[in-house]
Design an enzyme around this catalytic site. Structure first.
Site, PDB file in Angstrom:
ATOM      1  N   LEU A 230       0.821  -1.212   0.000  1.00  0.00           N
ATOM      2  CA  LEU A 230       0.000   0.000   0.000  1.00  0.00           C
ATOM      3  C   LEU A 230       0.857   1.267   0.000  1.00  0.00           C
ATOM      4  O   LEU A 230       1.718   1.445   0.873  1.00  0.00           O
ATOM      5  CB  LEU A 230      -0.924   0.002   1.225  1.00  0.00           C
ATOM      6  CG  LEU A 230      -1.869   1.203   1.358  1.00  0.00           C
ATOM      7  CD1 LEU A 230      -2.863   1.230   0.206  1.00  0.00           C
ATOM      8  CD2 LEU A 230      -2.584   1.173   2.704  1.00  0.00           C
ATOM      9  N   ASP A 231       0.613   2.135  -1.002  1.00  0.00           N
ATOM     10  CA  ASP A 231       1.273   3.443  -1.107  1.00  0.00           C
ATOM     11  C   ASP A 231       2.801   3.335  -1.128  1.00  0.00           C
ATOM     12  O   ASP A 231       3.500   4.242  -0.689  1.00  0.00           O
ATOM     13  CB  ASP A 231       0.847   4.365   0.049  1.00  0.00           C
ATOM     14  CG  ASP A 231      -0.626   4.696   0.013  1.00  0.00           C
ATOM     15  OD1 ASP A 231      -1.207   4.668  -1.080  1.00  0.00           O
ATOM     16  OD2 ASP A 231      -1.200   4.975   1.093  1.00  0.00           O
ATOM     17  N   ALA A 232       3.307   2.223  -1.643  1.00  0.00           N
ATOM     18  CA  ALA A 232       4.758   2.013  -1.606  1.00  0.00           C
ATOM     19  C   ALA A 232       5.340   1.666  -2.970  1.00  0.00           C
ATOM     20  O   ALA A 232       6.482   1.214  -3.061  1.00  0.00           O
ATOM     21  CB  ALA A 232       5.103   0.913  -0.602  1.00  0.00           C
TER      22      ALA A 232
END
Length: 287
Positions: A230-232
């Site tokens: 997530l969001d990486a």
């Protein structure tokens, strides 16, 4: 403009790669119109983007990839992608209830700023249907249950539509659902997200409120490719705006939204222009 071929590649750095590739193009009567390269000395990795006109090129376009693979890919342990300028990318937009990024994307598309097709807009809410209809783009809604019990079924239907429409990449314009690993694996490094934070700071929900509570002096927005983390995913574009103690969470949200649409549009532009290479969860952005 004349049709061109665009070659993006990376491989272990070694002598002779530029010479070999440019010689292959010029020997076959290709006129090189763009060349940019970069060496990551930490990893010993070579990256290049090269573009040439096809008008007098001797090798048929459907055979170019085969030639490159035979002549260079194995020899240099090369990973490459080949594109053609007259093959327009097909972009699907996923959106929920917020309109600022969607309006910006559609305005750029309608003005002819981007050489791209948008065959569909997909949402989990009806809110943006009127916007979609204003621009004459088909709008599809699949609602996901609160317990996510139908999420697999919904994504399978969405992927069938994307395949039917010939979609080549996806833009999440503040789409408030987590994309499953199944869809990510179908479009690796071809799903672009906008996160309302200067990642890796303030991941997850309500990052502007997190920033206000922390008392930071700048807030940012980040556009990145979606991965299973997530969001990486690999970051494509970022920008920031200064704030002060006078700002409230609400004013941060307003300032952030202006930033989000700009950052997202920059990332989409680079993707459409085939100027991004991903490697080790990072991006090489060619000028």
């Amino acid at each position: 403009m004349k049709s061109t071929a665009i070659l993006l590649l990376h491989c272990p750095d070694q002598q002779g790669i530029i010479s070999e590739v440019t010689k292959f193009i010029t020997d076959n009567k290709g006129n090189i119109v763009y060349l940019d390269q970069y060496v990551d000395h930490q990893d010993g990795r070579f990256f290049m983007r090269i573009e040439w006109e096809l008008e007098s090129f001797l090798i048929p376009r459907d055979k170019i990839s085969e030639y490159i693979n035979t002549l260079y890919a194995q020899r240099y342990d090369m990973t490459f992608s080949l594109y053609f300028s007259d093959t327009r990318p097909r972009m699907a937009i996923f959106v929920s209830k917020m309109s600022h990024c969607l309006f910006d994307l559609l305005a750029r598309y309608k003005s002819g700023e981007w050489d791209v097709d948008i065959p569909c807009i997909i949402s989990n809410h009806e809110d943006m249907r009127e916007v979609s209809e204003q621009f004459g783009i088909p709008y599809y809604v699949w609602s996901i249950n609160k317990d996510h019990s139908n999420k697999k079924e919904v994504e399978e239907a969405e992927m069938r539509l994307l395949e039917e429409k010939g979609v080549t990449f996806i833009v999440l314009a503040r789409y408030m659902q987590i994309i499953s690993d199944q869809m990510i694996s179908r479009y690796p490094h071809h799903i672009i997200n906008i996160h309302h934070s200067f990642l890796p700071a303030f991941i997850g929900a309500k990052p502007y409120h997190q920033a206000w509570e922390r008392g930071v002096k700048i807030i940012g927005a980040t556009s990145h490719y979606v991965t299973s983390d997530l969001d990486a995913g690999p970051i494509i574009e970022q920008d920031v705006v200064r704030i002060s103690h006078k700002d409230t969470p609400e004013s941060l949200v307003l300032k952030g939204r202006d930033l989000e649409k700009i950052v997202l549009s920059r990332a989409v532009s680079k993707h459409i222009e085939r100027k991004i290479l991903t490697y080790n969860n990072k991006t090489i952005i060619f000028s």
